[in-house]
Design a protein around this motif. Structure first.
Motif, PDB file in Angstrom:
ATOM      1  N   ALA A 239       0.820  -1.198   0.000  1.00  0.00           N
ATOM      2  CA  ALA A 239       0.000   0.000   0.000  1.00  0.00           C
ATOM      3  C   ALA A 239       0.864   1.263   0.000  1.00  0.00           C
ATOM      4  N   LEU A 240       1.954   1.243   0.750  1.00  0.00           N
ATOM      5  CA  LEU A 240       2.828   2.431   0.845  1.00  0.00           C
ATOM      6  C   LEU A 240       3.712   2.589  -0.385  1.00  0.00           C
ATOM      7  N   TRP A 241       4.303   1.505  -0.856  1.00  0.00           N
ATOM      8  CA  TRP A 241       5.369   1.615  -1.858  1.00  0.00           C
ATOM      9  C   TRP A 241       5.114   0.781  -3.116  1.00  0.00           C
ATOM     10  N   GLY A 242       4.154  -0.134  -3.091  1.00  0.00           N
ATOM     11  CA  GLY A 242       4.008  -1.095  -4.182  1.00  0.00           C
ATOM     12  C   GLY A 242       2.882  -0.779  -5.129  1.00  0.00           C
ATOM     13  N   ASP A 243       2.056  -1.800  -5.402  1.00  0.00           N
ATOM     14  CA  ASP A 243       1.043  -1.654  -6.456  1.00  0.00           C
ATOM     15  C   ASP A 243      -0.391  -1.761  -5.938  1.00  0.00           C
ATOM     16  N   PHE A 244      -0.590  -1.517  -4.643  1.00  0.00           N
ATOM     17  CA  PHE A 244      -1.958  -1.503  -4.121  1.00  0.00           C
ATOM     18  C   PHE A 244      -2.589  -0.131  -4.359  1.00  0.00           C
TER      19      PHE A 244
END
Length: 244
Positions: A239-244
């Motif tokens: 959620a913070l850094w990826g693909d969410f």
């Protein structure tokens, strides 16, 4: 029925014929009742899905022709190595299954001081094979075409000796950790996430991890079960850094 998707244990080439694995054959033919001419998809871990047509069905085998392939682009932009203390019962299966769905790159089961389940020899080998099967099934379900490796169990000391490096972002979930994930910038390097088993990591193990460049983090004010902790941390990273 064209959405049926199965793992294939060896490389696939367009225009060739190959036998379905025993598991794929059982599900496609015996459960889903596919017939000659029906289509399904196979993946072998190279990042592609292969469209195939059933060409023959025997009592104990089935053949398909590989028709085409398509690149699958659903891998996470994050490279996450999960170092997971071995939990008992179905908890470890659940953790591996969901971690793969959430996009981890590889998983190292760890033997720690408070692990209830102790593995060695043939038992460790069989359990590793089982866990790899869990990861493969999670890829079938989630659409991933690259299968994360579940490595053979290691002791925490062995794992830290082999893989701890200041060049990776090393994080350990610690109930008294002072940092939160949101305080970190988006990492450009591999993330190593260390999670204890049901009883958590001992104070000595946490101290050892810190000596090997691990930073303690906390996720919320509540103490989470081992399977919840791993998955919550991975989901938060996405959620913070990826693909969410």
């Amino acid at each position: 029925m064209s959405n049926l998707r199965f793992h294939h244990p060896s490389a696939l080439t367009i225009g060739t014929h190959t036998a379905l694995s025993e598991n794929a054959m059982a599900h496609a033919v015996r459960v889903m009742r596919l017939k000659v001419g029906d289509t399904l998809h196979l993946f072998c871990g190279d990042g592609f899905d292969y469209a195939c047509a059933l060409t023959s069905i025997e009592k104990k085998s089935a053949q398909v022709e590989v028709l085409s392939r398509k690149a699958i682009e659903c891998e996470s932009p994050l490279s996450i190595r999960l170092l997971q203390g071995i939990s008992s019962g179905d908890r470890m299966d659940f953790t591996i299954q969901k971690a793969v769905e959430l996009g981890v790159t590889e998983i190292y089961p760890l033997s720690t001081e408070r692990c209830v389940t102790k593995l060695s020899g043939d038992r460790a080998e069989k359990r590793t094979e089982h866990w790899q099967g869990v990861a493969i099934a999670a890829c079938e379900q989630s659409g991933r075409a690259i299968v994360p490796t579940v490595h053979a169990p290691l002791s925490l000391v062995q794992c830290l000796g082999q893989h701890a490096s200041p060049e990776t972002l090393n994080l350990i979930l610690d109930p008294v950790g002072a940092q939160r994930l949101a305080s970190f910038s988006k990492p450009q390097q591999m993330i190593q996430l260390l999670i204890g088993p049901e009883g958590g990591l001992s104070a000595a193990e946490i101290a050892l991890a810190r000596q090997h460049h691990f930073q303690s983090i906390v996720i919320g004010p509540r103490i989470l079960r081992t399977e919840t902790a791993a998955l919550t941390a991975i989901a938060s990273m996405q959620a913070l850094w990826g693909d969410f």
